[in-house]
Design a protein around this motif. Sequence first.
Motif, PDB file in Angstrom:
ATOM      1  N   ARG A  35       7.116  16.450  -8.418  1.00  0.00           N
ATOM      2  CA  ARG A  35       5.965  16.973  -9.159  1.00  0.00           C
ATOM      3  C   ARG A  35       5.367  15.885 -10.044  1.00  0.00           C
ATOM      4  O   ARG A  35       4.163  15.604  -9.995  1.00  0.00           O
ATOM      5  N   GLN A  39       1.948  13.715  -9.103  1.00  0.00           N
ATOM      6  CA  GLN A  39       0.846  13.889 -10.040  1.00  0.00           C
ATOM      7  C   GLN A  39       0.374  12.529 -10.581  1.00  0.00           C
ATOM      8  O   GLN A  39      -0.824  12.290 -10.740  1.00  0.00           O
ATOM      9  N   LYS A 105      -1.438  18.560  -9.268  1.00  0.00           N
ATOM     10  CA  LYS A 105      -2.403  18.174 -10.293  1.00  0.00           C
ATOM     11  C   LYS A 105      -2.617  16.668 -10.321  1.00  0.00           C
ATOM     12  O   LYS A 105      -1.909  15.910  -9.668  1.00  0.00           O
ATOM     13  N   SER A 108      -5.846  15.139 -16.410  1.00  0.00           N
ATOM     14  CA  SER A 108      -7.068  15.762 -16.929  1.00  0.00           C
ATOM     15  C   SER A 108      -8.170  14.750 -17.234  1.00  0.00           C
ATOM     16  O   SER A 108      -9.355  15.035 -17.052  1.00  0.00           O
ATOM     17  N   SER A 204       5.240  22.833 -24.148  1.00  0.00           N
ATOM     18  CA  SER A 204       5.476  22.013 -22.963  1.00  0.00           C
ATOM     19  C   SER A 204       6.692  22.531 -22.204  1.00  0.00           C
ATOM     20  O   SER A 204       7.825  22.274 -22.585  1.00  0.00           O
ATOM     21  N   LYS A 216      11.883  11.913 -18.509  1.00  0.00           N
ATOM     22  CA  LYS A 216      11.037  11.532 -19.648  1.00  0.00           C
ATOM     23  C   LYS A 216      11.956  11.004 -20.743  1.00  0.00           C
ATOM     24  O   LYS A 216      13.029  11.559 -20.966  1.00  0.00           O
TER      25      LYS A 216
HETATM   26  N1  ACO Z   1      -3.450  16.409 -17.128  1.00  0.00           N
HETATM   27  C1  ACO Z   1      -3.156  17.358 -16.209  1.00  0.00           C
HETATM   28  N2  ACO Z   1      -2.054  18.130 -16.296  1.00  0.00           N
HETATM   29  C2  ACO Z   1      -1.242  17.931 -17.327  1.00  0.00           C
HETATM   30  C3  ACO Z   1      -1.467  16.960 -18.307  1.00  0.00           C
HETATM   31  C4  ACO Z   1      -2.636  16.196 -18.188  1.00  0.00           C
HETATM   32  N3  ACO Z   1      -2.989  15.265 -19.082  1.00  0.00           N
HETATM   33  N4  ACO Z   1      -0.471  17.003 -19.211  1.00  0.00           N
HETATM   34  C5  ACO Z   1       0.360  17.969 -18.814  1.00  0.00           C
HETATM   35  N5  ACO Z   1      -0.099  18.542 -17.693  1.00  0.00           N
HETATM   36  C6  ACO Z   1       0.484  19.666 -16.971  1.00  0.00           C
HETATM   37  C7  ACO Z   1       1.873  19.352 -16.498  1.00  0.00           C
HETATM   38  O1  ACO Z   1       1.841  18.665 -15.268  1.00  0.00           O
HETATM   39  C8  ACO Z   1       2.491  20.706 -16.402  1.00  0.00           C
HETATM   40  O2  ACO Z   1       2.044  21.378 -15.221  1.00  0.00           O
HETATM   41  P1  ACO Z   1       2.989  21.511 -13.906  1.00  0.00           P
HETATM   42  O3  ACO Z   1       4.282  22.105 -14.383  1.00  0.00           O
HETATM   43  O4  ACO Z   1       2.229  22.342 -12.963  1.00  0.00           O
HETATM   44  O5  ACO Z   1       3.208  20.122 -13.394  1.00  0.00           O
HETATM   45  C9  ACO Z   1       1.858  21.437 -17.563  1.00  0.00           C
HETATM   46  O6  ACO Z   1       0.652  20.737 -17.861  1.00  0.00           O
HETATM   47  C10 ACO Z   1       2.753  21.491 -18.787  1.00  0.00           C
HETATM   48  O7  ACO Z   1       3.000  20.171 -19.280  1.00  0.00           O
HETATM   49  P2  ACO Z   1       4.440  19.567 -19.590  1.00  0.00           P
HETATM   50  O8  ACO Z   1       5.465  20.638 -19.530  1.00  0.00           O
HETATM   51  O9  ACO Z   1       4.340  18.781 -20.830  1.00  0.00           O
HETATM   52  O10 ACO Z   1       4.629  18.628 -18.293  1.00  0.00           O
HETATM   53  P3  ACO Z   1       5.413  17.262 -18.126  1.00  0.00           P
HETATM   54  O11 ACO Z   1       6.768  17.354 -18.731  1.00  0.00           O
HETATM   55  O12 ACO Z   1       5.329  16.879 -16.695  1.00  0.00           O
HETATM   56  O13 ACO Z   1       4.597  16.204 -19.013  1.00  0.00           O
HETATM   57  C11 ACO Z   1       3.156  14.286 -18.619  1.00  0.00           C
HETATM   58  C12 ACO Z   1       3.285  15.823 -18.674  1.00  0.00           C
HETATM   59  C13 ACO Z   1       3.380  13.731 -20.001  1.00  0.00           C
HETATM   60  C14 ACO Z   1       1.746  13.967 -18.143  1.00  0.00           C
HETATM   61  C15 ACO Z   1       4.237  13.748 -17.660  1.00  0.00           C
HETATM   62  O14 ACO Z   1       4.171  14.383 -16.420  1.00  0.00           O
HETATM   63  C16 ACO Z   1       4.132  12.268 -17.412  1.00  0.00           C
HETATM   64  O15 ACO Z   1       4.537  11.474 -18.245  1.00  0.00           O
HETATM   65  N6  ACO Z   1       3.643  11.868 -16.222  1.00  0.00           N
HETATM   66  C17 ACO Z   1       3.575  10.476 -15.801  1.00  0.00           C
HETATM   67  C18 ACO Z   1       2.352   9.802 -16.307  1.00  0.00           C
HETATM   68  C19 ACO Z   1       1.086  10.205 -15.612  1.00  0.00           C
HETATM   69  O16 ACO Z   1       1.036  11.075 -14.762  1.00  0.00           O
HETATM   70  N7  ACO Z   1       0.017   9.530 -15.917  1.00  0.00           N
HETATM   71  C20 ACO Z   1      -1.211   9.734 -15.221  1.00  0.00           C
HETATM   72  C21 ACO Z   1      -2.378   9.430 -16.057  1.00  0.00           C
HETATM   73  S1  ACO Z   1      -2.466   7.799 -16.596  1.00  0.00           S
HETATM   74  C22 ACO Z   1      -3.159   6.858 -15.380  1.00  0.00           C
HETATM   75  O17 ACO Z   1      -2.977   7.110 -14.242  1.00  0.00           O
HETATM   76  C23 ACO Z   1      -4.030   5.701 -15.770  1.00  0.00           C
END
Ligand code: ACO
Length: 308
Positions: A35, A39, A105, A108, A204, A216
């Motif tokens: 996941r 994402q 996803k 955002s 969260s 994390k």
């Molecule tokens: N945009 C879209 N969805 C989000 C975002 C965001 N900014 N933040 C949280 N969510 C979603 C989570 O994916 C989760 O949904 P899901 O269970 O369907 O996956 C829900 O909101 C609840 O959030 P959390 O429980 O806090 O989820 P999680 O522990 O996965 O934390 C985070 C979210 C911090 C984004 C984590 O997944 C992460 O560190 N991911 C890796 C970094 C990343 O994806 N970066 C991409 C953007 S930066 C870039 O690409 C330049």
Amino acid sequence: EDPEPQAAFDATIARRDRIEPRDWMPDAYRKTLVRQIAQHAHSEIIGMQPEGAWIGSAPSLRRKAILLAKVQDEAGHGLYLYAACETLGVSRAELTDLLLAGRQKYSSIFNYPTPSYADVGTIGWLVDGAAICNQVPLCRTSYGPYGRAMIRICKEESFHQRQGYELLMTMMRGTEAQRAMVQESVNRFWWPVLMMFGPPDVQSPNSARSMAWGIKRNSNDELRQKFVDMTVPQADALGVTLPDPDLRWNEERGQHDFGEPDWEEFAAVVRGDGPCNAQRLRHRQAAHDDGAWVREAATAFAARAGAR
Ligand code: ACO
């Protein structure tokens, strides 16, 4: 179920050591990784769009070359991450289908438009700055292939952040109109950038378990705070104002206090109702369709090479 592999897994996590693809892992750990990594990969690929839109109208050859290189880097990041995800037993094709079907996803932040050229600089400075803040700790994530992919990605992101800051610095040294463009862009991006770190810790659902598993290393709120503290002096040096009347240094905490992002807006964007969600997915689908012949040709070539 045999208790031994679970015990070995728990011991590896407790030592803060790494889980590798062939190691036994709980199903839920694997699912969480798929996941998050998927994402993350989708974010890199969709994230090419808002800036890619400016490649054709960058104001100089130098700026165009920089932007092209940067957007290509994002494609590379997506590929490392899809490859890391494939070690967990899902294919890139499956992940792409899930994205296009709206079942996975992406960040955002990439659902906001880039109407101004200053947005290229702001994305580098703030969006990539937030990404670095979130991703440096992920270099120490418990899953080996993900952590190793993050090391290279973070190095490239640091360059992206600096090029954004340098672009904005150049504009700030320019005309009054250019300075106004920078401020307007920062005003639009500030709050959505704070939302990149995810919902507040108390809302969260995944954080506690992901942190217990060492996926994390820091909570959403910790990283958001770190980002704000890191960014305020940079904004001062640049000469822009961050659009938050509650932003101030808190002597007692040794950190900045700041206002609350609009979490309803965040929820809407994540649900698919942000300003550009439909456009981003439409564009991704069109690129996927246009690329079908390349995938077919590559598959046919690989099959023939394999037969030889
Ligand atoms: N945009 C879209 N969805 C989000 C975002 C965001 N900014 N933040 C949280 N969510 C979603 C989570 O994916 C989760 O949904 P899901 O269970 O369907 O996956 C829900 O909101 C609840 O959030 P959390 O429980 O806090 O989820 P999680 O522990 O996965 O934390 C985070 C979210 C911090 C984004 C984590 O997944 C992460 O560190 N991911 C890796 C970094 C990343 O994806 N970066 C991409 C953007 S930066 C870039 O690409 C330049």
